[in-house]
Design a protein around this motif. Structure first.
Motif, PDB file in Angstrom:
ATOM      1  N   GLY A  57       1.055  -1.474  -0.483  1.00 11.44           N
ATOM      2  CA  GLY A  57       0.094   0.052  -0.230  1.00 11.44           C
ATOM      3  C   GLY A  57       0.783   1.094   0.415  1.00 11.44           C
ATOM      4  O   GLY A  57       2.406   1.212   0.256  1.00 11.44           O
ATOM      5  N   LYS A  58       0.433   2.572  -0.295  1.00  5.27           N
ATOM      6  CA  LYS A  58       1.133   4.133  -0.434  1.00  5.27           C
ATOM      7  C   LYS A  58       1.938   4.169   0.729  1.00  5.27           C
ATOM      8  O   LYS A  58       3.054   4.149   0.783  1.00  5.27           O
ATOM      9  CB  LYS A  58       0.510   4.318  -1.244  1.00  5.27           C
ATOM     10  CG  LYS A  58      -1.372   5.137   0.278  1.00  5.27           C
ATOM     11  CD  LYS A  58      -2.323   6.312  -0.110  1.00  5.27           C
ATOM     12  CE  LYS A  58      -3.246   6.377   0.636  1.00  5.27           C
ATOM     13  NZ  LYS A  58      -3.669   5.719   1.105  1.00  5.27           N
ATOM     14  N   ASP A  59       1.079   3.944   2.155  1.00  3.63           N
ATOM     15  CA  ASP A  59       2.211   4.489   3.337  1.00  3.63           C
ATOM     16  C   ASP A  59       3.182   3.779   3.218  1.00  3.63           C
ATOM     17  O   ASP A  59       4.356   4.294   3.737  1.00  3.63           O
ATOM     18  CB  ASP A  59       0.794   4.467   4.301  1.00  3.63           C
ATOM     19  CG  ASP A  59      -0.195   4.206   4.092  1.00  3.63           C
ATOM     20  OD1 ASP A  59      -0.530   6.232   3.793  1.00  3.63           O
ATOM     21  OD2 ASP A  59      -1.489   4.643   5.220  1.00  3.63           O
ATOM     22  N   SER A  60       3.169   2.227   3.571  1.00  5.44           N
ATOM     23  CA  SER A  60       4.632   1.138   3.037  1.00  5.44           C
ATOM     24  C   SER A  60       5.526   1.420   2.311  1.00  5.44           C
ATOM     25  O   SER A  60       6.391   1.671   2.398  1.00  5.44           O
ATOM     26  CB  SER A  60       4.214  -0.432   3.867  1.00  5.44           C
ATOM     27  OG  SER A  60       3.300  -0.689   2.907  1.00  5.44           O
ATOM     28  N   LEU A  61       4.947   1.612   1.424  1.00  5.91           N
ATOM     29  CA  LEU A  61       6.410   2.196  -0.112  1.00  5.91           C
ATOM     30  C   LEU A  61       6.322   2.886   0.377  1.00  5.91           C
ATOM     31  O   LEU A  61       7.645   3.792  -0.192  1.00  5.91           O
ATOM     32  CB  LEU A  61       5.178   2.278  -0.799  1.00  5.91           C
ATOM     33  CG  LEU A  61       4.638   1.118  -1.845  1.00  5.91           C
ATOM     34  CD1 LEU A  61       3.670   0.510  -3.070  1.00  5.91           C
ATOM     35  CD2 LEU A  61       5.856  -0.549  -1.869  1.00  5.91           C
ATOM     36  N   ALA A  62       6.207   4.431   0.797  1.00  4.45           N
ATOM     37  CA  ALA A  62       6.024   5.638   1.097  1.00  4.45           C
ATOM     38  C   ALA A  62       7.807   5.295   1.836  1.00  4.45           C
ATOM     39  O   ALA A  62       8.390   5.750   1.838  1.00  4.45           O
ATOM     40  CB  ALA A  62       4.948   6.611   0.997  1.00  4.45           C
ATOM     41  N   LEU A  63       7.294   4.380   2.949  1.00  6.54           N
ATOM     42  CA  LEU A  63       7.770   4.896   4.707  1.00  6.54           C
ATOM     43  C   LEU A  63       9.100   3.918   3.474  1.00  6.54           C
ATOM     44  O   LEU A  63      10.549   4.325   4.482  1.00  6.54           O
ATOM     45  CB  LEU A  63       7.531   3.701   5.700  1.00  6.54           C
ATOM     46  CG  LEU A  63       8.234   2.874   6.114  1.00  6.54           C
ATOM     47  CD1 LEU A  63       8.788   3.954   7.136  1.00  6.54           C
ATOM     48  CD2 LEU A  63       7.383   2.238   7.455  1.00  6.54           C
ATOM     49  N   ASN A  92      -1.731 -11.022  -3.449  1.00  9.09           N
ATOM     50  CA  ASN A  92      -0.908 -11.164  -5.031  1.00  9.09           C
ATOM     51  C   ASN A  92      -0.351  -9.654  -5.658  1.00  9.09           C
ATOM     52  O   ASN A  92       0.577  -9.738  -6.026  1.00  9.09           O
ATOM     53  CB  ASN A  92      -1.814 -11.826  -6.430  1.00  9.09           C
ATOM     54  CG  ASN A  92      -2.057 -13.850  -5.877  1.00  9.09           C
ATOM     55  OD1 ASN A  92      -1.941 -13.432  -4.402  1.00  9.09           O
ATOM     56  ND2 ASN A  92      -2.964 -13.999  -6.614  1.00  9.09           N
ATOM     57  N   GLU A  93      -1.497  -9.308  -6.257  1.00 12.41           N
ATOM     58  CA  GLU A  93      -0.686  -8.128  -6.974  1.00 12.41           C
ATOM     59  C   GLU A  93       0.449  -7.151  -6.099  1.00 12.41           C
ATOM     60  O   GLU A  93       0.660  -6.294  -6.123  1.00 12.41           O
ATOM     61  CB  GLU A  93      -2.083  -7.339  -6.981  1.00 12.41           C
ATOM     62  CG  GLU A  93      -1.686  -5.908  -8.204  1.00 12.41           C
ATOM     63  CD  GLU A  93      -3.324  -4.689  -8.318  1.00 12.41           C
ATOM     64  OE1 GLU A  93      -2.632  -4.401  -9.003  1.00 12.41           O
ATOM     65  OE2 GLU A  93      -4.016  -4.821  -7.771  1.00 12.41           O
ATOM     66  N   ALA A  94      -0.629  -6.780  -4.359  1.00 16.40           N
ATOM     67  CA  ALA A  94       0.390  -6.153  -3.662  1.00 16.40           C
ATOM     68  C   ALA A  94       2.472  -6.587  -3.526  1.00 16.40           C
ATOM     69  O   ALA A  94       2.733  -6.183  -3.575  1.00 16.40           O
ATOM     70  CB  ALA A  94       0.125  -6.319  -2.182  1.00 16.40           C
ATOM     71  N   LEU A  95       1.934  -8.171  -3.618  1.00 14.98           N
ATOM     72  CA  LEU A  95       3.353  -8.643  -3.385  1.00 14.98           C
ATOM     73  C   LEU A  95       4.452  -8.146  -4.749  1.00 14.98           C
ATOM     74  O   LEU A  95       5.341  -8.299  -4.452  1.00 14.98           O
ATOM     75  CB  LEU A  95       3.301 -10.478  -3.503  1.00 14.98           C
ATOM     76  CG  LEU A  95       3.091 -10.945  -2.023  1.00 14.98           C
ATOM     77  CD1 LEU A  95       2.489 -12.330  -2.409  1.00 14.98           C
ATOM     78  CD2 LEU A  95       4.238 -11.085  -0.997  1.00 14.98           C
ATOM     79  N   GLU A  96       3.136  -8.560  -6.140  1.00 13.38           N
ATOM     80  CA  GLU A  96       4.182  -7.997  -7.112  1.00 13.38           C
ATOM     81  C   GLU A  96       4.297  -6.496  -7.002  1.00 13.38           C
ATOM     82  O   GLU A  96       5.630  -6.290  -7.443  1.00 13.38           O
ATOM     83  CB  GLU A  96       3.563  -8.311  -8.746  1.00 13.38           C
ATOM     84  CG  GLU A  96       2.977  -9.345  -8.930  1.00 13.38           C
ATOM     85  CD  GLU A  96       1.944  -9.544 -10.166  1.00 13.38           C
ATOM     86  OE1 GLU A  96       2.107  -9.127 -10.535  1.00 13.38           O
ATOM     87  OE2 GLU A  96       1.239 -10.680  -9.786  1.00 13.38           O
ATOM     88  N   ILE A  97       3.737  -5.578  -6.564  1.00 14.59           N
ATOM     89  CA  ILE A  97       4.044  -4.709  -6.397  1.00 14.59           C
ATOM     90  C   ILE A  97       5.692  -4.318  -5.718  1.00 14.59           C
ATOM     91  O   ILE A  97       6.342  -3.251  -5.857  1.00 14.59           O
ATOM     92  CB  ILE A  97       2.938  -3.389  -5.954  1.00 14.59           C
ATOM     93  CG1 ILE A  97       2.219  -3.460  -6.899  1.00 14.59           C
ATOM     94  CG2 ILE A  97       3.523  -1.940  -5.607  1.00 14.59           C
ATOM     95  CD1 ILE A  97       0.752  -2.998  -6.928  1.00 14.59           C
TER      96      ILE A  97
END
Length: 192
Positions: A57-63, A92-97
């Motif tokens: 998600g955006k929060d953890s990717l930003a972190l 699945n999609e999140a893991l790829e991201i």
């Protein structure tokens, strides 16, 4: 509308301060705020390994992005960890991201699944609950925290970093207040 810090076009208005920022100044302000918080609470020591919990998600990717930028000027190491609840089609999609983002940042990434750790998926855990009043969020939150702790231990991390925004914090506060669980409100400061 111009940025309050430079001459570029503003892309964001910070509601609590009214400050107008361009994309670059906004990103720099987040980096500075994160560094200031880490310093204030003495959260990362010299040469420690930080396990960054990344859901996709955006929060953890930003972190992850901010912590990765900080490591270029500070003496600590990072690894990304992701917890897979085992819900078909959900993660699945999140893991790829996460995998693509970690590869782009050159950050080591490891996935830990409920099935491997607890020998059941979240759906299987929900089927075993004795009381329907126990929410899926409560069960998942407990298992996720335990899985993150296991993952950090597995990679020999010294610190766990999780991305929570102000909405997350306020939601937790309100839920604890409405349920009468005022003891948990004291747990909301950064934990070291």
């Amino acid at each position: 509308m111009k940025c309050d810090r430079c001459e570029n076009q503003a892309a964001y208005t910070r509601k609590y301060s009214g400050e107008k920022l361009c994309s670059n100044c906004f990103s720099n302000s987040i980096l500075r705020k994160t560094a200031k918080t880490i310093s204030k609470y003495n959260m990362i020591q010299n040469n420690e390994l930080v396990a960054v919990a990344v859901s996709g998600g955006k929060d953890s990717l930003a972190l992850l992005n901010v912590i990765n930028q900080m490591r270029s000027t500070h003496n600590f190491r990072i690894k990304a960890i992701t917890i897979d609840e085992g819900i078909p089609g959900y993660r699945n999609e999140a893991l790829e991201i996460v995998q693509e983002f970690c590869a782009k940042l050159n950050v080591e990434h490891k996935v830990f699944s409920y099935k491997e750790l607890f020998d059941l998926t979240l759906d299987e855990a929900l089927d075993l609950r004795g009381n329907e009043k126990t929410s899926s969020c409560s069960i998942c939150g407990t298992l996720r925290r335990r899985a993150i702790d296991h993952a950090a231990n597995d990679i020999n991390a010294d610190v766990i970093a999780t991305g929570h925004n102000l909405d997350d914090t306020l939601q937790t506060f309100v839920i604890n207040m409405l349920s009468g669980d005022t003891n948990k409100i004291g747990w909301m400061d950064p934990d070291t």
